[in-house]
Design a protein around this motif. Structure first.
Motif: not given
Length: 518
Positions: A474-499
């Motif tokens: 479960m941890f591996v699945c969620m980690a892969c999804t979060l990283l993929s959504a953040l670095f593949v799915g989000c734009s630079k501005a969206e990543r900056q907003f999250v950070v």
């Protein structure tokens, strides 16, 4: 701080509050479902879900008017017209009260006849089934009358109060489970009676909160004929869509009951429990997003509206992917861990149901945008008409000998068709660019899904009955999804907003700890 940035922060805070609520309710819901299944047994559990759910088939008008209440209240809040806001609340309350009376009368005739003469229920449990129907009907009427009050809480974006009341209701339902586990009475009848008591109390809390905090909820009961006509027209066309949704869900339950009996209804009910828990991940976000979509349309801020729609569709899908992927890859183990004894068909029901809700998540922000326009005729005639095909197509397939899972496969195919039609209609009603939606949303979520699934698919065999290995998976699945959504799915501005949001939250927590240390 800019207006749009403040709204984004409000959406983020409200989403966080609703997620805390969701996690608590999810834990309560899964635990209570197991207790209820053990206490009632498969047959009574199936009877409760098919008979209690049958009441919802009489709620077509109420669902339409509930959407109307939320839309008109939020729209007038966006425009800042307090006089018309009070008139809207008063009119919707009067409509809901009289509608509850009409549905009560109709259900006592048609509904009682259907339960006693059409449904497949053992003779010795028919009396209990009738009690389930009566108590479920009273629960429905209580909920219906207080819809304007709960809609006011959401329209004002008071999500903390909404969360507190919901959690109280969930704790009450858990207490009911412990009571029936130790009861020697007819557990099915007692369960529904106590659930009615919990629902009545939680509805009274919404009523009291809204009257105390919102001036429009304390206004005299008046109505405006022009406004009533506008609300009725909106609700009338919206009734096609709500009818289709209710018939798809409850009509599917009735078909399963007629073709396969209550045992398969129990499997569908358990799949719906998983669906409700998982769907709450995106519903909490959409609930926080919905008022902003309606208000941005009300004030004519088209650029912000499009931003909300595109981000809302993508983030809704990411949130579901985060929890759906590990469940779909380890459904059998998870169900046995949860229930011990898993009814037949439950595993496949859960997997197809999760696929369906992931597709539907893309439509939720789009539906809100269309509701905000108030132009429902062409939309509902087309989209609602397609959804109304669920029951007849499923019936034909089952009559030809298709398996029980067919009703869900039909729903998935029609959901994809409805998504395409929604995009086409919104391109005309609000100027949505379909090509941009395909590039920025559809292509985006496909890329995120593929990149997130690679490692989990390679490791899905690690769930071999060990709880530790399941948790790691479960941890591996969620980690892969979060990283993929953040670095593949989000734009630079969206990543900056999250950070930035995480940094501000971290600083606030550190400051609070420092103040406590002093």
């Amino acid at each position: 701080m800019s207006y749009h940035h403040a709204n984004s922060r409000r959406i983020a805070v409200n989403t966080f509050v609703l997620y805390v609520r969701m996690l608590l309710l999810m834990a309560i819901g899964f635990f209570s479902s197991r207790l209820v299944l053990q206490a009632l047994g498969v047959e009574d559990f199936g009877i409760y879900n098919v008979v209690g759910g049958f009441v919802a088939m009489f709620a077509v008008l109420s669902q339409s008017l509930s959407s109307a209440a939320s839309r008109f209240l939020t729209f007038e809040l966006g425009r800042g017209d307090e006089r018309r806001l009070a008139c809207v609340f008063s009119s919707t309350f009067v409509i809901h009260f009289f509608l509850a009376f009409i549905i009560l009368v109709a259900s006592e005739s048609v509904g009682v006849w259907f339960v006693n003469n059409v449904m497949v229920i053992q003779a010795e449990r028919l009396s209990a089934a009738n009690w389930v129907f009566q108590f479920s009907l009273l629960m429905f009427c209580a909920n219906l009358i207080t819809v304007p009050h709960s809609a006011a809480v959401i329209a004002h974006e008071r999500m903390t109060a909404f969360a507190y009341i919901s959690v109280f209701e969930g704790v009450g339902k858990l207490a009911v489970c412990f009571i029936i586990m130790r009861s020697s009475a007819d557990r099915l009848v007692l369960y529904v009676l106590l659930m009615l008591a919990v629902q009545l109390f939680s509805r009274m809390m919404f009523y009291a909160y809204s009257r105390y905090h919102f001036s429009e909820c304390r206004s005299h009961l008046t109505y405006d004929r022009g406004l009533l006509k506008e609300i009725a027209c909106f609700a009338g066309w919206n009734m096609i869509g709500t009818s289709a949704t209710i018939l798809r869900n409850q009509g599917g339950n009735v078909l399963l009951n007629l073709f396969f009996g209550p045992a398969v209804n129990a499997a569908r009910a358990l799949a719906n429990q998983v669906l409700q828990a998982v769907n709450s991940f995106v519903e909490n976000f959409i609930m926080a997003l919905r008022p902003q979509i309606t208000k941005s349309y009300a004030i004519g801020d088209r650029e912000y509206l499009m931003t909300l729609l595109f981000q809302g569709c993508r983030l809704s899908f990411y949130m579901l992917l985060l929890i759906c992927m590990p469940i779909m890859l380890s459904t059998d183990y998870l169900l046995h861990l949860w229930l011990t004894v898993v009814p037949e068909h439950t595993v496949v029901f859960v997997q197809i149901t999760l696929l369906f809700t992931m597709i539907e998540s893309l439509s939720s922000p789009l539906i809100t945008a269309q509701l905000a326009t108030g132009n429902m005729r062409n939309y509902q005639l087309t989209v609602g008409g397609i959804q109304l095909l669920n029951v007849p197509l499923s019936y034909v397939a089952l009559k030809m000998g298709a398996p029980a899972e067919t009703i869900l496969i039909v729903a998935v195919v029609l959901s994809l068709c409805c998504l395409c039609v929604r995009l086409y209609i919104l391109s005309g009603s609000i100027g949505l660019n379909v090509k941009n939606f395909f590039c920025k949303v559809v292509v985006n979520i496909v890329a995120v899904s593929i990149s997130a699934a690679v490692l989990p698919l390679l490791l899905c065999g690690m769930v071999d009955g060990s709880l530790l290995m399941f948790v790691l998976f479960m941890f591996v699945c969620m980690a892969c999804t979060l990283l993929s959504a953040l670095f593949v799915g989000c734009s630079k501005a969206e990543r900056q907003f999250v950070v930035n949001t995480l940094r501000q939250y971290s600083k606030k927590k550190s400051h609070d700890r420092y103040k406590k240390s002093l």
